[in-house]
Design a protein around this motif. Structure first.
Motif, PDB file in Angstrom:
ATOM      1  N   LEU A   1       0.845  -1.185   0.000  1.00 31.10           N
ATOM      2  CA  LEU A   1       0.000   0.000   0.000  1.00 31.10           C
ATOM      3  C   LEU A   1       0.881   1.235   0.000  1.00 31.10           C
TER       4      LEU A   1
ATOM      5  N   THR B   1      -3.489   0.794  -9.196  1.00 27.43           N
ATOM      6  CA  THR B   1      -3.901  -0.256  -8.273  1.00 27.43           C
ATOM      7  C   THR B   1      -4.311  -1.505  -9.036  1.00 27.43           C
TER       8      THR B   1
ATOM      9  N   PRO C   1      -3.624   6.275  -8.312  1.00 33.35           N
ATOM     10  CA  PRO C   1      -4.656   5.322  -7.886  1.00 33.35           C
ATOM     11  C   PRO C   1      -5.027   4.328  -8.993  1.00 33.35           C
TER      12      PRO C   1
ATOM     13  N   ALA D   1      -6.567  -5.259 -12.685  1.00 37.33           N
ATOM     14  CA  ALA D   1      -7.391  -4.566 -11.700  1.00 37.33           C
ATOM     15  C   ALA D   1      -8.708  -5.326 -11.549  1.00 37.33           C
TER      16      ALA D   1
ATOM     17  N   LYS E   1       0.094  -7.746  -4.979  1.00 36.10           N
ATOM     18  CA  LYS E   1      -0.929  -6.705  -4.999  1.00 36.10           C
ATOM     19  C   LYS E   1      -0.341  -5.334  -4.710  1.00 36.10           C
ATOM     20  N   VAL E   2      -0.704  -4.381  -5.538  1.00 33.26           N
ATOM     21  CA  VAL E   2      -0.302  -2.990  -5.361  1.00 33.26           C
ATOM     22  C   VAL E   2      -1.563  -2.147  -5.180  1.00 33.26           C
ATOM     23  N   THR E   3      -1.597  -1.398  -4.099  1.00 38.07           N
ATOM     24  CA  THR E   3      -2.726  -0.513  -3.829  1.00 38.07           C
ATOM     25  C   THR E   3      -2.206   0.904  -3.658  1.00 38.07           C
ATOM     26  N   VAL E   4      -2.738   1.815  -4.453  1.00 42.13           N
ATOM     27  CA  VAL E   4      -2.331   3.208  -4.395  1.00 42.13           C
ATOM     28  C   VAL E   4      -3.514   4.038  -3.904  1.00 42.13           C
ATOM     29  N   SER E   5      -3.336   4.669  -2.778  1.00 46.45           N
ATOM     30  CA  SER E   5      -4.404   5.473  -2.203  1.00 46.45           C
ATOM     31  C   SER E   5      -4.289   6.923  -2.660  1.00 46.45           C
TER      32      SER E   5
ATOM     33  N   ARG F   1      -0.634  -6.445 -15.334  1.00 44.81           N
ATOM     34  CA  ARG F   1      -1.427  -6.132 -14.150  1.00 44.81           C
ATOM     35  C   ARG F   1      -2.900  -6.367 -14.436  1.00 44.81           C
TER      36      ARG F   1
END
Length: 123
Positions: free
Chosen positions: A10, A90, A87, A39, A118-122, A37
């Motif tokens: 994250l 992600t 974002p 999503a 897993k890559v999560t960009v807030s 990737r």
């Protein structure tokens, strides 16, 4: 050949992550490596590719200038440096191996896949 991807996590928008993909054995000298990737609810898409020598690289338009793919054949490892993350980056990121560079953007031509990280960009 088994591929092990790692390095996801994250991160806030504008941040960076480096993904790694280590192969269980040395790949053939003709093999290229790719990062894809996926999503949620979307198809798996090409992100970046690199030839066995590292002399050729290619990127999806959406990541050009922000992501850099590299490899260390002595370590049987490919990297994806991701900067200025957004974002929309992600997704679950997968590394994979393909027999020939000319197929590096063609998902169906890939022979071996890692398990995904897993890559999560807030925002």
């Amino acid at each position: 050949v088994q591929l092990q991807a790692s390095g996801g996590g994250l991160v806030q928008a504008g941040g960076s992550l480096r993904l790694s993909c280590t192969a269980s054995e040395r790949t053939r000298s003709s093999d290229a490596m790719g990062w894809f990737r996926q999503a949620p609810g979307n198809q798996r898409k090409f992100v970046a590719g690199i030839s066995w020598s590292g002399g050729l690289t290619t990127y999806a338009d959406s990541v050009e200038g922000r992501f850099t793919v590299s490899r260390d054949n002595a370590q049987n490892t490919v990297y994806l440096q991701m900067n200025n993350l957004k974002p929309e980056d992600t997704a679950v990121y997968y590394c994979a191996s393909v027999f020939e560079w000319r197929w590096v953007k063609v998902l169906s031509k890939y022979n071996y896949w890692g398990q995904g990280t897993k890559v999560t960009v807030s925002s």
